[in-house]
Design a protein around this motif. Structure first.
Motif, short mmCIF file in Angstrom:
data_model
loop_
_atom_site.label_atom_id
_atom_site.label_comp_id
_atom_site.label_asym_id
_atom_site.label_seq_id
_atom_site.Cartn_x
_atom_site.Cartn_y
_atom_site.Cartn_z
N GLU A 297 6.50 -101.94 6.85
CA GLU A 297 6.35 -103.07 7.77
C GLU A 297 5.98 -102.61 9.18
OE1 GLU A 297 7.38 -106.75 7.45
OE2 GLU A 297 6.55 -106.14 5.51
N PHE A 298 5.95 -101.30 9.40
CA PHE A 298 5.75 -100.78 10.76
C PHE A 298 4.70 -99.69 10.79
CE2 PHE A 298 9.81 -102.84 11.09
CZ PHE A 298 9.87 -103.30 12.39
N VAL A 299 4.12 -99.52 11.97
CA VAL A 299 3.18 -98.43 12.25
C VAL A 299 3.67 -97.71 13.50
CG1 VAL A 299 0.83 -97.81 12.90
CG2 VAL A 299 1.22 -99.62 11.20
N LEU A 300 3.86 -96.41 13.40
CA LEU A 300 4.22 -95.59 14.56
C LEU A 300 3.04 -94.70 14.91
CD1 LEU A 300 6.11 -94.33 16.67
CD2 LEU A 300 7.03 -92.84 14.85
N LEU A 301 2.48 -94.91 16.09
CA LEU A 301 1.40 -94.07 16.60
C LEU A 301 1.97 -93.16 17.67
CD1 LEU A 301 -1.44 -96.74 16.95
CD2 LEU A 301 -0.95 -95.23 15.02
N TYR A 302 1.74 -91.87 17.54
CA TYR A 302 2.40 -90.91 18.43
C TYR A 302 1.48 -89.73 18.72
CZ TYR A 302 6.38 -88.70 20.66
OH TYR A 302 7.24 -88.17 21.60
N GLU A 303 1.51 -89.28 19.97
CA GLU A 303 0.72 -88.11 20.36
C GLU A 303 1.60 -86.86 20.25
OE1 GLU A 303 -2.41 -86.53 23.76
OE2 GLU A 303 -0.90 -88.04 24.32
N LEU B 4 9.93 -85.54 14.26
CA LEU B 4 9.71 -86.96 14.47
C LEU B 4 9.72 -87.71 13.15
CD1 LEU B 4 9.01 -89.35 16.28
CD2 LEU B 4 6.61 -88.66 16.16
N ASN B 5 9.05 -87.17 12.15
CA ASN B 5 9.01 -87.81 10.84
C ASN B 5 10.40 -87.94 10.25
OD1 ASN B 5 8.75 -87.30 7.61
ND2 ASN B 5 7.11 -88.62 8.38
N GLU B 6 11.21 -86.89 10.38
CA GLU B 6 12.57 -86.92 9.84
C GLU B 6 13.40 -87.99 10.53
OE1 GLU B 6 16.47 -83.96 9.46
OE2 GLU B 6 14.46 -83.13 9.81
N LEU B 7 13.32 -88.03 11.86
CA LEU B 7 14.09 -89.01 12.63
C LEU B 7 13.62 -90.43 12.32
CD1 LEU B 7 16.13 -89.62 14.96
CD2 LEU B 7 14.16 -89.45 16.52
N TYR B 8 12.31 -90.63 12.31
CA TYR B 8 11.75 -91.97 12.08
C TYR B 8 12.08 -92.45 10.67
CZ TYR B 8 8.19 -95.64 11.73
OH TYR B 8 7.52 -96.84 11.54
N THR B 9 12.00 -91.56 9.70
CA THR B 9 12.32 -91.94 8.32
C THR B 9 13.77 -92.40 8.20
OG1 THR B 9 10.66 -90.45 7.37
CG2 THR B 9 12.50 -91.10 5.95
N ASP C 150 13.21 -102.85 18.02
CA ASP C 150 14.07 -102.35 19.11
C ASP C 150 14.90 -101.17 18.64
OD1 ASP C 150 13.22 -104.21 21.00
OD2 ASP C 150 14.70 -105.69 20.39
N TYR C 151 15.46 -101.28 17.45
CA TYR C 151 16.29 -100.18 16.93
C TYR C 151 15.46 -98.90 16.76
CZ TYR C 151 18.93 -97.29 13.70
OH TYR C 151 19.56 -96.23 13.10
N LEU C 152 14.28 -99.04 16.17
CA LEU C 152 13.43 -97.86 15.97
C LEU C 152 13.02 -97.25 17.31
CD1 LEU C 152 11.06 -99.14 13.12
CD2 LEU C 152 13.13 -97.74 12.89
N ALA C 153 12.59 -98.09 18.25
CA ALA C 153 12.14 -97.59 19.55
C ALA C 153 13.29 -96.95 20.32
CB ALA C 153 11.54 -98.74 20.37
N PHE D 125 11.63 -88.85 22.11
CA PHE D 125 10.27 -89.11 21.62
C PHE D 125 9.73 -90.37 22.28
CE2 PHE D 125 12.25 -86.66 18.17
CZ PHE D 125 11.30 -85.65 17.99
N THR D 126 8.92 -90.21 23.32
CA THR D 126 8.44 -91.37 24.06
C THR D 126 6.92 -91.42 24.20
OG1 THR D 126 8.71 -90.20 26.16
CG2 THR D 126 10.56 -91.55 25.41
N ASN D 127 6.20 -90.49 23.60
CA ASN D 127 4.74 -90.45 23.76
C ASN D 127 4.03 -91.26 22.68
OD1 ASN D 127 5.00 -88.81 26.01
ND2 ASN D 127 4.87 -86.93 24.81
N GLY D 128 4.45 -92.50 22.50
CA GLY D 128 3.83 -93.31 21.48
C GLY D 128 4.33 -94.73 21.48
#
Length: 405
Positions: A59-65, A80-85, A231-234, A242-245
């Motif tokens: 349901e989400f897309v995370l774009l990150y530099e 980042l992938n581990e945390l986001y997952t 909001d929870y994910l961000a 992790f704020t570059n995205g």
């Protein structure tokens, strides 16, 4: 915003980019498109893993530099992938209304145990705090969301009457009865007990109604669910550096965490000759929260949230707590603010959008709260508050400051 030309040798890349933009829909966040999928340091789409169980990642897309912080791009991407997952898995479990998970007190558990004090995850406690602060009652339309949601599984208009209050008087009466309970804090309310403990208080009268009518779901965040999850994910990403995205949902909720100079874009959707088009792009700089609401299907997956009848009418998930009917006062409405959460913005926008007609006074109050708004109605784009930069107007669309509908 810089237009980037892709060479003929990069036809496959262009096709992939087009698919991603379709998936992101009106919550599109565009930035350095040609670098999104590089395996080198640069912009990447981070996907939640599925090996550990279901997540809300689809349901989400995370774009990150990745690599922009000076860390190894490969290591940063892995972390980042581990945390986001994990965050996507936790959110999936916490907000689920039909499945139970070992050791997790989620919405299903709360619905199954009314009038009991329960300790919930801090994220869920904060969500109910936000609901209480906003005075929002949409979350208490659980029985209506549970029944009405089956409408979007219908394959033909002839099947709608069992779920659509506009086609069935008995369904309308059922929804109105539930809406009356939902609006009444004496009938149902979430008590915040402190220490991450809550109690779903349900009156004896409502419990009797629930037993008689087979109601099992009192609470449901409904169409706002992904606002709270965004909001929870961000917040989870930001708390871990992790704020570059930016993260966005397919149904229009986005949180940009990036405080650097780069510019992002929000796709503004409109209707042209009855079909969804990208009416323009609103440029902005983060950090920013954005909420987009639309009264028509416009992105992949919208068939699970919007049904178009053969006569051209649509049914959406935006239900009015006054009677349980879906409403949309504009074709498209986007609200945005730098210091608001998606959930707060969604609850602020709800009474403006979920109405028969646009409330001019409510719209004009938004800038005083630090909220900007853009709406599309017909072939016009209207901005409320300081006019943002809007580019790429679709043929025949006009841009106006203020509004006069």
């Amino acid at each position: 915003m810089e237009k980037i030309e892709l060479s003929k040798e990069k036809t496959a890349l262009r096709a992939v980019a087009a698919v991603i933009f379709l998936l992101i829909g009106v919550g599109a966040l565009t930035y350095a498109v040609s670098q999104f999928f590089s395996t080198e340091p640069g912009w990447q789409t981070i996907q939640a893993g599925t090996s550990g169980g279901p997540t809300c990642g689809d349901e989400f897309v995370l774009l990150y530099e990745v690599g922009a912080s000076g860390r190894s791009a490969r290591k940063e991407g892995q972390d980042l992938n581990e945390l986001y997952t994990q965050a996507c898995r936790t959110a999936f479990q916490l907000f689920h209304t039909e499945m139970s998970f070992e050791g997790v007190v989620n919405l299903k558990e709360i619905n199954d145990r009314p009038n009991e004090a329960l300790e919930v995850d801090p994220a869920l406690y904060r969500a109910f705090e936000a609901v209480r602060e906003a005075g929002d009652r949409n979350v208490y339309l659980g029985p209506v969301y549970a029944r009405y949601g089956d409408l979007f599984d219908c394959e033909d208009d002839s099947q709608l009457a069992d779920f659509d209050p506009r086609l069935s008087r008995s369904v309308a009466e059922e929804y109105a009865a539930v809406a009356a309970y939902a609006r009444d804090p004496a009938s149902i309310d979430v008590e915040l007990l402190g220490g991450s403990q809550i109690r779903l208080r349900v009156s004896e009268d409502y419990l009797a109604y629930a037993r008689e009518n087979g109601v099992q779901r009192f609470l449901d965040f409904g169409w706002m669910e992904n606002a709270f999850i965004a909001d929870y994910l961000a917040d989870t990403l930001a708390e871990n550096g992790f704020t570059n995205g930016a993260v966005s949902s397919v149904d229009g909720f986005a949180r940009c965490l990036d405080g650097r100079e780069g510019r992002y874009g929000l796709n503004l959707m409109g209707l042209a000759d009855g079909r969804a088009v990208q009416a323009g792009t609103m440029e902005y700089q983060g950090p920013m929260s954005l909420v987009s609401l639309r009264a028509f299907p416009a992105a992949a997956g919208d068939e699970t949230r919007c049904y178009r009848l053969k006569n051209g009418e649509t049914r959406t998930m935006y239900l009015d707590p006054a009677d349980g009917l879906c409403r949309g006062a504009a074709d498209f409405l986007a609200v945005y603010a730098g210091d608001w959460s998606c959930a707060r913005l969604a609850m602020e926008a709800a009474p403006v959008f979920i109405a028969e007609t646009l409330d001019r006074e409510a719209l004009e109050r938004l800038p005083a709260e630090g909220i900007g708004a853009v709406l599309c109605q017909g072939r016009s784009i209207w901005t409320v508050g300081p006019p943002p930069a809007v580019t790429g107007l679709y043929d025949g669309f006009t841009l106006n400051s203020g509004w006069n509908l």
